[in-house]
Design a protein around this motif. Sequence first.
Motif, PDB file in Angstrom:
ATOM      1  N   ALA A 164       0.828  -1.207   0.000  1.00 54.41           N
ATOM      2  CA  ALA A 164       0.000   0.000   0.000  1.00 54.41           C
ATOM      3  C   ALA A 164       0.862   1.257   0.000  1.00 54.41           C
ATOM      4  O   ALA A 164       0.598   2.206  -0.742  1.00 54.41           O
ATOM      5  N   ASP A 168       1.531   4.084  -3.445  1.00 51.09           N
ATOM      6  CA  ASP A 168       1.284   5.530  -3.459  1.00 51.09           C
ATOM      7  C   ASP A 168       2.476   6.213  -2.811  1.00 51.09           C
ATOM      8  O   ASP A 168       2.337   6.999  -1.881  1.00 51.09           O
ATOM      9  N   LEU A 173      -0.334   7.992   4.063  1.00 49.36           N
ATOM     10  CA  LEU A 173      -1.549   7.186   4.188  1.00 49.36           C
ATOM     11  C   LEU A 173      -1.983   7.159   5.640  1.00 49.36           C
ATOM     12  O   LEU A 173      -1.169   6.929   6.534  1.00 49.36           O
ATOM     13  N   SER A 174      -3.252   7.401   5.875  1.00 51.52           N
ATOM     14  CA  SER A 174      -3.771   7.381   7.236  1.00 51.52           C
ATOM     15  C   SER A 174      -3.833   5.949   7.748  1.00 51.52           C
ATOM     16  O   SER A 174      -3.773   4.985   6.963  1.00 51.52           O
ATOM     17  N   GLU A 177      -6.670   4.115   6.092  1.00 52.67           N
ATOM     18  CA  GLU A 177      -6.360   3.652   4.730  1.00 52.67           C
ATOM     19  C   GLU A 177      -5.506   2.383   4.777  1.00 52.67           C
ATOM     20  O   GLU A 177      -5.713   1.452   3.986  1.00 52.67           O
ATOM     21  N   LEU A 178      -4.558   2.348   5.692  1.00 57.50           N
ATOM     22  CA  LEU A 178      -3.680   1.182   5.804  1.00 57.50           C
ATOM     23  C   LEU A 178      -4.449  -0.032   6.313  1.00 57.50           C
ATOM     24  O   LEU A 178      -4.205  -1.160   5.867  1.00 57.50           O
ATOM     25  N   GLY A 180      -7.599  -0.608   5.727  1.00 54.46           N
ATOM     26  CA  GLY A 180      -8.382  -1.062   4.589  1.00 54.46           C
ATOM     27  C   GLY A 180      -7.562  -1.835   3.573  1.00 54.46           C
ATOM     28  O   GLY A 180      -8.075  -2.727   2.896  1.00 54.46           O
ATOM     29  N   ALA A 181      -6.273  -1.495   3.466  1.00 58.74           N
ATOM     30  CA  ALA A 181      -5.411  -2.148   2.478  1.00 58.74           C
ATOM     31  C   ALA A 181      -4.817  -3.459   2.971  1.00 58.74           C
ATOM     32  O   ALA A 181      -4.560  -4.364   2.170  1.00 58.74           O
TER      33      ALA A 181
END
Length: 227
Positions: A164, A168, A173-174, A177-178, A180-181
């Motif tokens: 992840a 990007d 990345l919050s 977000e991490l 979710g990945a």
Amino acid sequence: MSELLAIVSRDADYYLMLEHILKEAGYRTMLVDIPSEAVATAEDRDAAAIIVDCQPGSPILADIASDLRERGRASDVTLIALVAEKAAYLDILKANVDESFSRPMRPARLLSYLHGAIGNSSSERTSRPVAIFDDMKLDAGGRRVLVRGAPVNLSPIDFHLLSALMGDAGRVLSRAELIGAAWPKNAFVEPRTVDVHIGRLRRALRRALGRDVIRTVPKVGYAIDIA
């Protein structure tokens, strides 16, 4: 057979650079230097995506997007804009492209999007590591990370976190977000758990690379910096 990407550009040098990057990732490419023929050529050759080199003041992108709609192919062919500096971004939005990237562009971001949007059936992709930066390669198909050719042992969660961050590269990345990945959908994960895994990933990469590449942004999240 690997997916074919049609690249619309009048800059042969820029095309050759993209061709090299995409070929290393397992894609095939073709240059379309007559923009009005882009959609017909992509249709004839069964291209999975059209990548447009967008220059300031050029109507090329809008014309290609319109042609795709008129032929009923807008949902079949992924349209990607590589936006040069000073290009009118409003025109990009009006064209209703699937994705756009501002130049200069980090190749890892484009590759990450392509892998998610159209995939790649090439066995080359699963057997050949994709270069991330000079010393480290990430093999998405083989679920492994190599530093100077030597494997780095990572847990599945840590591998997903690294994927992840590299997908990007440079952007923060919050923790959400991490999560979710890297974790299964609907899994409950405390933000502190992310910190623990990032700490473990950071130590593993530091041992292998001899330097830190993960940057912490207090109260925001994490980013990986490519030197």
